[in-house]
Design an enzyme around this catalytic site. Structure first.
Site, PDB file in Angstrom:
ATOM      1  N   SER A 260       9.301   8.501  35.550  1.00  0.00           N
ATOM      2  CA  SER A 260      10.279   9.377  34.909  1.00  0.00           C
ATOM      3  C   SER A 260      10.640  10.514  35.854  1.00  0.00           C
ATOM      4  O   SER A 260       9.971  10.750  36.860  1.00  0.00           O
ATOM      5  CB  SER A 260       9.694   9.955  33.621  1.00  0.00           C
ATOM      6  N   LYS A 261      11.715  11.195  35.481  1.00  0.00           N
ATOM      7  CA  LYS A 261      12.162  12.343  36.249  1.00  0.00           C
ATOM      8  C   LYS A 261      11.016  13.370  36.335  1.00  0.00           C
ATOM      9  O   LYS A 261      10.812  14.003  37.352  1.00  0.00           O
ATOM     10  CB  LYS A 261      13.370  12.934  35.539  1.00  0.00           C
ATOM     11  N   ARG A 262      10.274  13.480  35.237  1.00  0.00           N
ATOM     12  CA  ARG A 262       9.168  14.451  35.206  1.00  0.00           C
ATOM     13  C   ARG A 262       8.073  14.118  36.220  1.00  0.00           C
ATOM     14  O   ARG A 262       7.479  15.000  36.809  1.00  0.00           O
ATOM     15  CB  ARG A 262       8.585  14.566  33.796  1.00  0.00           C
TER      16      ARG A 262
END
Ligand code: GLU
Length: 511
Positions: A260-262
């Site tokens: 994920s972007k996170r």
């Protein structure tokens, strides 16, 4: 039916493009081009509440950066347009009407508040076989009431009626036979109260009207497949349906779940193709492009996330990927993302890239660091000397700045402990010798000649050249890095070399 392969990438323009999204583009593109087919970009923007300004342009810019040019798109045009679903609104209603006439869809008049109420009372409420008869729709209400509600233009949606006791089966080009129990699927909305189709109806109608032969998308769309299969069956016939392939996920570096972007923010690497600034929050997410990846490398590394050609070969040009691509070599399991490996791909591409072309990419980074390049040919020469050491384009700043001016800081602390009067005398003699060379022109200043000369002088001083190389390097570069010392001395020329030695001798004499 068109016999030409036609594939589509159908993003909803809601934000930056994740690695997985660009890989979906790439696999569609490679498959299309391998079969001399068409690659279509269709913007799925029917959900106005998720509209994000700039997101469509971002997608177009990303495709352009990657060199994956659509044959048809909102800006490239094509005979199957418009290619934005919001501009096709008028097309979809008649398909919803057909489904209703067939008994495969129904009108639902429930208000948002009524649905909310139901969700409160029933945990995990689904508008489906289990509850549809408790709701306000054309299946549960008497016919005359439905006619009346429609006549009064009561706001309503159209929902698919998922059949009872049916197993929905289709063949996925990557996974083989996939089956779903219809009972687990809810009666998805097909047409919204504002007359806009939802993604489910629009995707099927448009794949049909645009004569899409193969639909490849991320694995996260697999749960939606049964609704799409049913719509194909009801509206156009399963024999007309495109072949589906759901591409495996790109996983976190440890393999534990979807990247994920996170994860990128947490581990310090990009997950989006290019920088993206969310216009609502102003939050900026960095991209591979701005991190200093070159598009050829980015495309190459994406292709290798879930595909190989059956050999150990890892470096592929786009043309080689097109020639070699086949779906049966796409892995079923997810592909772990490894940022170090991604940088390795970039380094390999930097090494292979023509110095002239690289200069164009590197120059803006040098400009941004106030490094002044007087001669373009000199820049090209420097690039040739340092490129093997650069993983990312910004690495060129550190690896080459000392070619364009004396280093800003010099790690004399790394020289000082082993510094002595003998070494001092050697470098003083070197300055004299270099001045002589300059004045009398007695030596060609190419790296090999300079190295030979240096070694002769070290023997004359009864020193080992090995002990003198490190101080010499630090004097020229500022630290323990950079290409061959004599390559550097030759490039910056002896006059500058002398100045840098003198500067260091001065510092060392005060220690
Ligand atoms: N519009 C979907 C998305 O946002 C595309 C799914 C599909 O390709 O069918 O990714």
């Amino acid at each position: 039916m068109n016999s030409k392969v036609r594939v589509r990438f159908a993003p909803s323009p809601t934000g930056g493009l994740h690695l997985g999204g660009v890989r979906t583009v790439l696999f569609n593109y490679l498959f299309a081009k391998h079969h001399n087919g068409d690659f279509i970009l269709r913007i799925e923007d029917t959900d106005q509440s998720r509209f994000v300004p700039g997101a469509e342009q971002y997608i177009l810019d990303t495709l352009a950066w990657c060199g994956l040019t659509p044959d048809e798109s909102p800006i490239h045009g094509g005979k199957y347009g418009p290619y934005r679903q919001s501009e096709r609104k008028a097309i979809y209603k008649k398909y919803a009407d057909t489904l209703i006439a067939q008994g495969n869809a129904y009108y639902a008049f429930d208000t948002a508040a009524e649905l909310e109420e139901k969700r409160k009372i029933i945990p995990n409420f689904q508008y489906s076989r289990a509850h549809r008869m408790e709701m306000k729709n054309s299946l549960s209400l008497p016919e005359n009431e439905v006619v009346e509600l429609l006549k009064k233009q009561t706001p309503h949606v159209v929902r698919i009626k998922i059949p009872d006791n049916e197993t929905i089966v289709f063949t996925d080009e990557i996974r083989g036979s996939v089956s779903f129990d219809a009972e687990a699927v809810d009666d998805k909305v097909l047409l919204k109260a504002d007359g806009m189709p939802t993604y489910h109806l629009a995707v099927v109608v448009d794949d049909h009207l645009m004569e899409i032969t193969h639909a490849f998308r991320g694995e996260e769309w697999l749960p939606s497949a049964p609704v799409h299969i049913l719509l194909w069956k009801y509206l156009f016939g399963l024999d007309k349906m495109p072949k589906w392939a759901h591409l495996p996920l790109i996983l976190k570096p440890d393999g534990n779940g979807k990247l994920s972007k996170r994860d990128g923010d947490r581990l310090g690497f990009p997950v989006f193709a290019m920088d993206w600034t969310d216009p609502n929050t102003n939050e900026k997410t960095i991209g591979f492009k701005e991190r200093g990846f070159i598009p050829e490398a980015f495309v190459n590394l994406l292709a290798m996330l879930g595909w190989n050609d059956g050999t150990d070969k890892e470096i592929f040009t786009l043309d080689e990927l097109i020639a070699g691509f086949s779906l049966d070599r796409v892995h079923k399991g997810g592909a772990k993302f490894d940022y170090e490996k991604a940088k390795w791909f970039n380094q390999e591409w930097i090494k292979r890239m023509d110095n002239e072309a690289l200069a164009l990419l590197v120059k803006p980074y040098l400009d941004a660091s106030n490094i002044i390049v007087h001669e373009h040919d000199y820049l090209i020469k420097v690039i040739g000397l340092v490129k093997e050491r650069c993983h990312l384009l910004p690495d060129f700043v550190l690896q080459s700045s000392f070619f364009f001016g004396a280093p800003n800081s010099i790690d004399t602390a790394a020289i000082a402990p082993k510094w002595d009067t003998q070494k001092q005398a050697f470098f003083e003699a070197l300055i004299v010798a270099y001045n002589d060379i300059i004045n009398k022109g007695i030596l060609t200043q190419d790296p090999i000649s300079l190295e030979l000369h240096f070694k002769e002088l070290t023997s004359a001083h009864e020193l080992k050249s090995g002990e003198l190389m490190l101080p010499f390097r630090i004097m020229l570069v500022g630290g323990k890095f950079g290409p061959g010392v004599f390559d550097i001395a030759s490039a910056i020329e002896l006059k500058d070399t002398i100045t840098r030695i003198q500067f260091c001798l001065q510092i060392l004499s005060t220690k």
